[in-house]
Motif scaffolding. Sequence first.
Motif, mmCIF file in Angstrom:
data_model
loop_
_atom_site.group_PDB
_atom_site.id
_atom_site.type_symbol
_atom_site.label_atom_id
_atom_site.label_comp_id
_atom_site.label_asym_id
_atom_site.label_seq_id
_atom_site.Cartn_x
_atom_site.Cartn_y
_atom_site.Cartn_z
ATOM 1 N N UNK A 222 0.808 -1.218 0.000
ATOM 2 C CA UNK A 222 0.000 0.000 0.000
ATOM 3 C C UNK A 222 0.839 1.265 0.000
ATOM 4 N N UNK A 223 1.968 1.236 0.680
ATOM 5 C CA UNK A 223 2.782 2.450 0.831
ATOM 6 C C UNK A 223 3.915 2.555 -0.176
ATOM 7 N N UNK A 224 4.248 1.454 -0.853
ATOM 8 C CA UNK A 224 5.404 1.489 -1.747
ATOM 9 C C UNK A 224 5.094 0.967 -3.148
ATOM 10 N N UNK A 225 4.737 -0.309 -3.245
ATOM 11 C CA UNK A 225 4.605 -0.927 -4.562
ATOM 12 C C UNK A 225 3.456 -0.350 -5.375
ATOM 13 N N UNK B 92 -1.302 5.001 1.152
ATOM 14 C CA UNK B 92 -1.412 5.089 -0.303
ATOM 15 C C UNK B 92 -1.114 6.504 -0.791
ATOM 16 N N UNK B 93 -1.675 7.484 -0.109
ATOM 17 C CA UNK B 93 -1.449 8.879 -0.511
ATOM 18 C C UNK B 93 0.011 9.273 -0.316
ATOM 19 N N UNK B 94 0.568 8.962 0.861
ATOM 20 C CA UNK B 94 1.971 9.317 1.132
ATOM 21 C C UNK B 94 2.914 8.596 0.176
ATOM 22 N N UNK B 95 2.585 7.342 -0.154
ATOM 23 C CA UNK B 95 3.411 6.603 -1.099
ATOM 24 C C UNK B 95 3.387 7.225 -2.480
ATOM 25 N N UNK B 96 2.206 7.668 -2.916
ATOM 26 C CA UNK B 96 2.126 8.334 -4.214
ATOM 27 C C UNK B 96 2.928 9.621 -4.246
ATOM 28 N N UNK B 97 2.840 10.395 -3.171
ATOM 29 C CA UNK B 97 3.609 11.646 -3.105
ATOM 30 C C UNK B 97 5.110 11.361 -3.074
ATOM 31 N N UNK B 98 5.497 10.288 -2.369
ATOM 32 C CA UNK B 98 6.918 9.956 -2.273
ATOM 33 C C UNK B 98 7.496 9.601 -3.651
#
Length: 259
Positions: free
Chosen positions: A83-86, A154-160
């Motif tokens: 959810x946070x990376x892939x 999910x949001x933080x991963x997209x921004x990252x």
Amino acid sequence: MLSPWHDGLVSPYEWHLHWSVVLALAVLLALYLWGQRRYPSDNRRHAAFDLGVILLLAVYLTPIETIALHYLLSLHLLQNVVTAEWAPGLMVFGIAPTLARELAQLKIVRLSTHPLVSLPLWLGTYFVWHVPVVYDAALQHQSSLLHVEHLTYLVAGGLMWWPVVHGRYSDGLKALYLFAAFVLAAPLGLLLALLPHPIYDFYKDAPQLWGLSDLTDQEIAGVTMAVEQAIVFFAIFAYYFSRFLRTEQIAGVFTERSR
């Protein structure tokens, strides 16, 4: 505090159709298809976005979800990683560059995707949700707070990932950004792998599965997290670093010829 599955009615191999997940992914897919009509991307990017959606479906609508929320920390960390990376990385890559440039006209997008904002935000999201009291609270409120956790991942991963995929930065800066992301995120997985006792009360009370003790489950979770981050971040770091070296080499050749 005992968890809701202590009645022993939840099989680890049950499939659950979570309509909230289905609805959220349907909205994401609809927005993407709308964007595709106005700002079409190539098949490679379209396939990447589809793969991101498939990964989310795999970890939230299969027995992985059941085991993650009722038995094993290691499977829950797998959910978090997806959810946070892939998934966000694939989905951000799936956005057409023309649409990304249009979105970059918005001040909020420019601010939130700046490397000095997006990376601390992603790291902060990861670390805060893994604080034991916060982690346990989310699992005790699976119909509310846990959804907030996964949405922020999910949001933080997209921004990252945005500065890497769509940022107008040099390959050298992108490589440095990815290296910093790995170095700063790695301690979380390593800490979970090295701690001498389980730290999450929710999983201490959970029934054991596959003969794994609570501590072994936590060690597997930490090692898995550290290894996947090493592989993913190092692979993409190596890609941009090699491009940076080639650019420098070519620049050096032209510099020599101009003398």
